[in-house]
Design an enzyme around this catalytic site. Structure first.
Site, PDB file in Angstrom:
ATOM      1  NE  ARG A   1      -7.001   5.013   2.523  1.00 23.21           N
ATOM      2  CZ  ARG A   1      -7.925   4.285   3.178  1.00 23.21           C
ATOM      3  NH1 ARG A   1      -9.098   4.543   3.656  1.00 23.21           N
ATOM      4  NH2 ARG A   1      -7.565   3.029   3.490  1.00 23.21           N
TER       5      ARG A   1
ATOM      6  CE1 TYR B   1     -12.650  -8.093   2.036  1.00 20.04           C
ATOM      7  CE2 TYR B   1     -10.996  -9.491   1.202  1.00 20.04           C
ATOM      8  CZ  TYR B   1     -11.303  -8.386   1.900  1.00 20.04           C
ATOM      9  OH  TYR B   1     -10.538  -7.743   2.727  1.00 20.04           O
TER      10      TYR B   1
ATOM     11  NE  ARG C   1      -9.886   8.917  -1.848  1.00 16.72           N
ATOM     12  CZ  ARG C   1     -10.470   8.517  -0.735  1.00 16.72           C
ATOM     13  NH1 ARG C   1     -10.748   7.418  -0.620  1.00 16.72           N
ATOM     14  NH2 ARG C   1     -10.388   9.381   0.266  1.00 16.72           N
TER      15      ARG C   1
ATOM     16  CG  ASP D   1      -8.877  -3.334  -4.076  1.00 15.73           C
ATOM     17  OD1 ASP D   1      -8.059  -2.819  -3.087  1.00 15.73           O
ATOM     18  OD2 ASP D   1      -9.723  -4.184  -3.620  1.00 15.73           O
TER      19      ASP D   1
ATOM     20  NE  ARG E   1      -4.215  -1.722   0.502  1.00 14.63           N
ATOM     21  CZ  ARG E   1      -5.552  -1.881   1.122  1.00 14.63           C
ATOM     22  NH1 ARG E   1      -5.612  -0.637   2.140  1.00 14.63           N
ATOM     23  NH2 ARG E   1      -5.915  -2.676   1.062  1.00 14.63           N
TER      24      ARG E   1
HETATM   25  O1  CP3 Z   1      -0.080  -1.706  -2.409  1.00 18.22           O
HETATM   26  C1  CP3 Z   1      -0.443  -0.909  -3.196  1.00 18.22           C
HETATM   27  O2  CP3 Z   1      -0.074   0.201  -3.162  1.00 18.22           O
HETATM   28  C2  CP3 Z   1      -1.276  -1.212  -4.343  1.00 18.22           C
HETATM   29  C3  CP3 Z   1      -2.416  -0.976  -4.432  1.00 18.22           C
HETATM   30  C4  CP3 Z   1      -3.379  -1.924  -3.619  1.00 18.22           C
HETATM   31  C5  CP3 Z   1      -4.755  -1.639  -3.100  1.00 18.22           C
HETATM   32  N1  CP3 Z   1      -5.152  -2.743  -2.552  1.00 18.22           N
HETATM   33  C6  CP3 Z   1      -5.128  -0.158  -3.177  1.00 18.22           C
HETATM   34  C7  CP3 Z   1      -6.495   0.027  -2.141  1.00 18.22           C
HETATM   35  C8  CP3 Z   1      -3.391  -3.331  -3.257  1.00 18.22           C
HETATM   36  C9  CP3 Z   1      -2.128  -4.288  -3.482  1.00 18.22           C
HETATM   37  C10 CP3 Z   1      -4.255  -3.659  -2.708  1.00 18.22           C
HETATM   38  C11 CP3 Z   1      -4.589  -5.043  -2.000  1.00 18.22           C
HETATM   39  C12 CP3 Z   1      -5.929  -5.431  -1.319  1.00 18.22           C
HETATM   40  N2  CP3 Z   1      -7.115  -4.943  -1.409  1.00 18.22           N
HETATM   41  C13 CP3 Z   1      -5.959  -6.447  -0.366  1.00 18.22           C
HETATM   42  C14 CP3 Z   1      -4.833  -7.243   0.268  1.00 18.22           C
HETATM   43  C15 CP3 Z   1      -3.661  -6.613   0.867  1.00 18.22           C
HETATM   44  C16 CP3 Z   1      -4.236  -6.317   2.196  1.00 18.22           C
HETATM   45  O3  CP3 Z   1      -4.291  -5.294   2.481  1.00 18.22           O
HETATM   46  O4  CP3 Z   1      -4.433  -7.296   3.004  1.00 18.22           O
HETATM   47  C17 CP3 Z   1      -7.230  -6.379   0.413  1.00 18.22           C
HETATM   48  C18 CP3 Z   1      -7.714  -7.404   1.535  1.00 18.22           C
HETATM   49  C19 CP3 Z   1      -7.916  -5.428  -0.351  1.00 18.22           C
HETATM   50  C20 CP3 Z   1      -9.381  -5.321  -0.208  1.00 18.22           C
HETATM   51  C21 CP3 Z   1      -9.632  -4.038   0.126  1.00 18.22           C
HETATM   52  N3  CP3 Z   1      -9.316  -2.678  -0.877  1.00 18.22           N
HETATM   53  C22 CP3 Z   1     -10.068  -3.227   1.318  1.00 18.22           C
HETATM   54  C23 CP3 Z   1     -10.178  -4.129   2.562  1.00 18.22           C
HETATM   55  C24 CP3 Z   1     -10.169  -1.777   1.361  1.00 18.22           C
HETATM   56  C25 CP3 Z   1     -10.258  -0.933   2.402  1.00 18.22           C
HETATM   57  C26 CP3 Z   1      -9.395  -0.822   3.185  1.00 18.22           C
HETATM   58  C27 CP3 Z   1      -8.845   0.697   3.338  1.00 18.22           C
HETATM   59  O5  CP3 Z   1      -7.540   0.561   3.548  1.00 18.22           O
HETATM   60  O6  CP3 Z   1      -9.584   1.477   3.297  1.00 18.22           O
HETATM   61  C28 CP3 Z   1      -9.859  -1.595  -0.108  1.00 18.22           C
HETATM   62  C29 CP3 Z   1      -9.481  -0.312  -0.679  1.00 18.22           C
HETATM   63  C30 CP3 Z   1      -8.316   0.134  -1.109  1.00 18.22           C
HETATM   64  N4  CP3 Z   1      -7.557  -0.703  -2.019  1.00 18.22           N
HETATM   65  C31 CP3 Z   1      -7.872   1.578  -0.637  1.00 18.22           C
HETATM   66  C32 CP3 Z   1      -6.609   1.394  -1.572  1.00 18.22           C
HETATM   67  C33 CP3 Z   1      -5.397   2.589  -1.526  1.00 18.22           C
HETATM   68  C34 CP3 Z   1      -8.226   2.517  -0.106  1.00 18.22           C
HETATM   69  C35 CP3 Z   1      -9.319   3.245  -0.953  1.00 18.22           C
HETATM   70  C36 CP3 Z   1      -9.332   4.826  -0.571  1.00 18.22           C
HETATM   71  O7  CP3 Z   1      -8.470   5.499  -1.237  1.00 18.22           O
HETATM   72  O8  CP3 Z   1     -10.461   5.240  -0.078  1.00 18.22           O
END
Ligand code: CP3
Length: 357
Positions: A28, A151, A37, A74, A24
Site C-alpha cells: 500500500r 491465526y 487493488r 499471503d 512487503r
Molecule cells: O512481501 C511481499 O511483498 C509479498 C506479499 C505478502 C503479503 N503478506 C501481502 C499482504 C507477504 C509475504 C505476506 C506475509 C504475511 N501475511 C505475514 C508474514 C509476514 C509479516 O508481515 O509478519 C503475515 C503475518 C500475514 C498476515 C496478514 N496479511 C496480515 C496481518 C495482514 C494485514 C496487515 C496489513 O498490513 O494490513 C495481511 C494483509 C496483506 N497481505 C496485505 C498485503 C499487501 C495488505 C492488504 C491490503 O492491500 O489491504
C-alpha cells in the site's frame, strides 16, 4: 539469470554489491498498488488473480533496483484452503469465519492438495516467472506451521494470542495435532511453489518470538525444521535455498541457524556483527533495518542503511532487508534512498576491503 546476486549471497559467495529486497515490497505504500487493488475490488481478489498478482509483484521492480521479486500472495491462503474461510473486515486485518476452537474441528483438519485449492498461487508463480524473464530470482513463501496456527486458533491477529496460548498450556496435544497438519501443508505448498518455478523459499515465523524458551523449540522451531528437511533441494540444476525469519528470534539465533535453512532472517533488535560472530559462515543473514527508519528524511535513511551494512561488514552472506514488513504510510522516496544507498555503499565497502588485502 541477469542478476543472481541474491542466490550468490544465499550461498555465501561474493557479490559486487549486497543484494536487497524488502518484506512487503509490493503493497500500500505504492500508489500503483492501490490503483491495481481498486481495479481488482479487494486484497483477496487481487491475490487470487494470477494476472493481478503478477502485475503487483513487478511494480516495485519497475521503480527500484531490487535484487529479488517476492510472490504476491499471503501466508493465510493455506488455512483458507483448509476451509477456515479467510476474509478481511474493513480496516481490521485478516479474520477466519471458522477458527479452530473445538476438538472435532481439529481432528477433521487436513492438509490441502496445493494443485487443487491453491492452484491460483501456482498459476501466479508461473506467470510471474514468465514476466520476470530472468531479471531477478523469484522468492516463494509460506507462514511457519506455528504462525499459521496462531491465526487458525485465534481467528484473527492478536496482541496477546490468548486463545492460542490457552490451548498451548491447557491442551498441548491439540496444538501439536494442528502443527502436524500444518507442517505437512506447508511442505507440500512450498514444494509445489518450487515445482511451479520459485527459486528461493522463505518461511515467515512472525509470532514464534511470543513463546517461552522451551516452547519455541517444541511448538515452532521443531516444525519449521521438519518442513525444511522435506523441501525439494534442487530445481532446474540449481539449489533452492531457504530463509527462516523469526520475528523476535534473536535469542535463538544458533538454534535457528542449525535448523537446516540457508539463511536466517533477523529483526532490528539483533546486532548483525554479533549475529555473524555467533553463527559464523554456516548461514547467510537477512535483515535488519527497522521499517520505522523509513519515516526519517532520505539523508537519515541513508545513514541508517550504512550502519546496517557496516555492522555486517564486507564478507559474503548478507542480504539487506527490513526487520519486518514495510509500513503502508512509508514515503516512496525513503525506499528509493534505501535501495540506492545499499547498492552504492556496499560496493564501496567491498572496494575498500580489497585494497586492504
Ligand atoms: O512481501 C511481499 O511483498 C509479498 C506479499 C505478502 C503479503 N503478506 C501481502 C499482504 C507477504 C509475504 C505476506 C506475509 C504475511 N501475511 C505475514 C508474514 C509476514 C509479516 O508481515 O509478519 C503475515 C503475518 C500475514 C498476515 C496478514 N496479511 C496480515 C496481518 C495482514 C494485514 C496487515 C496489513 O498490513 O494490513 C495481511 C494483509 C496483506 N497481505 C496485505 C498485503 C499487501 C495488505 C492488504 C491490503 O492491500 O489491504
Amino acid at each position: 539469470m541477469s542478476n543472481d546476486s541474491l542466490l550468490r549471497a544465499l550461498a555465501r559467495e561474493p557479490t559486487s554489491h549486497t543484494p536487497v529486497w524488502l518484506m512487503r515490497q509490493a503493497g500500500r505504500y505504492l500508489p500503483e498498488y492501490n490503483a491495481t487493488r481498486a481495479r481488482a475490488g479487494s486484497f483477496l481478489a487481487l491475490a487470487k488473480s494470477p494476472a493481478f498478482a503478477t502485475e503487483v509483484t513487478l511494480q516495485p521492480l519497475e521503480r527500484f533496483a531490487l535484487d529479488a521479486a517476492i510472490l504476491f500472495s499471503d501466508i493465510l491462503t493455506v488455512p483458507d484452503a483448509m476451509g477456515l474461510g479467510l476474509y478481511f473486515a474493513q480496516g481490521e486485518g485478516p479474520r477466519f469465519e471458522r477458527p479452530l476452537r473445538d476438538e472435532a474441528a481439529i481432528r477433521a483438519l487436513a492438509a490441502p492438495d496445493p494443485s487443487d485449492r491453491l492452484r491460483y498461487v501456482l498459476d501466479a508463480v508461473r506467470e510471474i516467472r514468465k514476466a520476470l524473464a530472468g531479471r531477478v530470482p523469484l522468492i516463494g513463501f509460506s507462514g511457519s506451521p506455528f504462525t499459521l496456527a496462531c491465526y487458525m486458533v485465534e481467528g484473527s491477529g492478536s496482541d496477546d494470542w490468548r486463545a492460542l496460548k490457552t490451548m498451548l498450556y491447557a491442551r498441548p496435544e491439540l496444538l501439536h495435532r494442528i502443527l502436524e497438519v500444518n507442517a505437512r501443508a506447508v511442505t507440500d505448498y512450498l514444494n509445489a511453489q518450487i515445482e511451479a518455478g520459485v527459486q528461493v523459499v522463505m518461511i515467515f515465523d512472525t509470532w514464534g518470538g511470543q513463546l517461552n524458551h522451551a516452547d519455541y523449540e517444541e511448538f515452532s522451531l521443531a516444525y519449521s525444521r521438519r518442513v525444511i528437511a522435506a523441501l525439494t533441494r534442487e530445481s532446474g540444476g540449481r539449489r533452492v535455498p531457504s530463509i527462516l525469519f523469526t520475528k523476535g528470534g534473536g535469542v535463538w539465533l544458533e538454534a535457528i541457524a542449525a535448523s537446516g535453512c540457508d539463511a536466517v532472517g533477523v529483526d532490528w533488535t539483533v546486532d548483525l556483527a554479533a549475529a555473524r560472530a555467533r553463527v559464523g559462515a554456516r548461514v547467510a543473514l537477512q535483515g535488519n533495518l527497522d521499517p520505522a527508519a523509513l519515516f526519517a528524511p532520505p539523508e537519515r535513511v541513508r545513514a541508517h542503511v550504512r550502519r546496517v551494512l557496516d555492522a555486517f561488514g564486507s564478507a559474503p552472506g548478507h542480504i539487506f532487508n527490513l526487520g519486518h514488513g514495510i509500513a503502508p504510510t512509508t514515503p516512496v522516496e525513503s525506499v528509493a534512498a534505501l535501495v540506492d544507498e545499499v547498492r552504492a555503499y556496499s560496493a564501496k565497502l567491498r572496494a575498500k576491503a580489497q585494497t586492504k588485502t
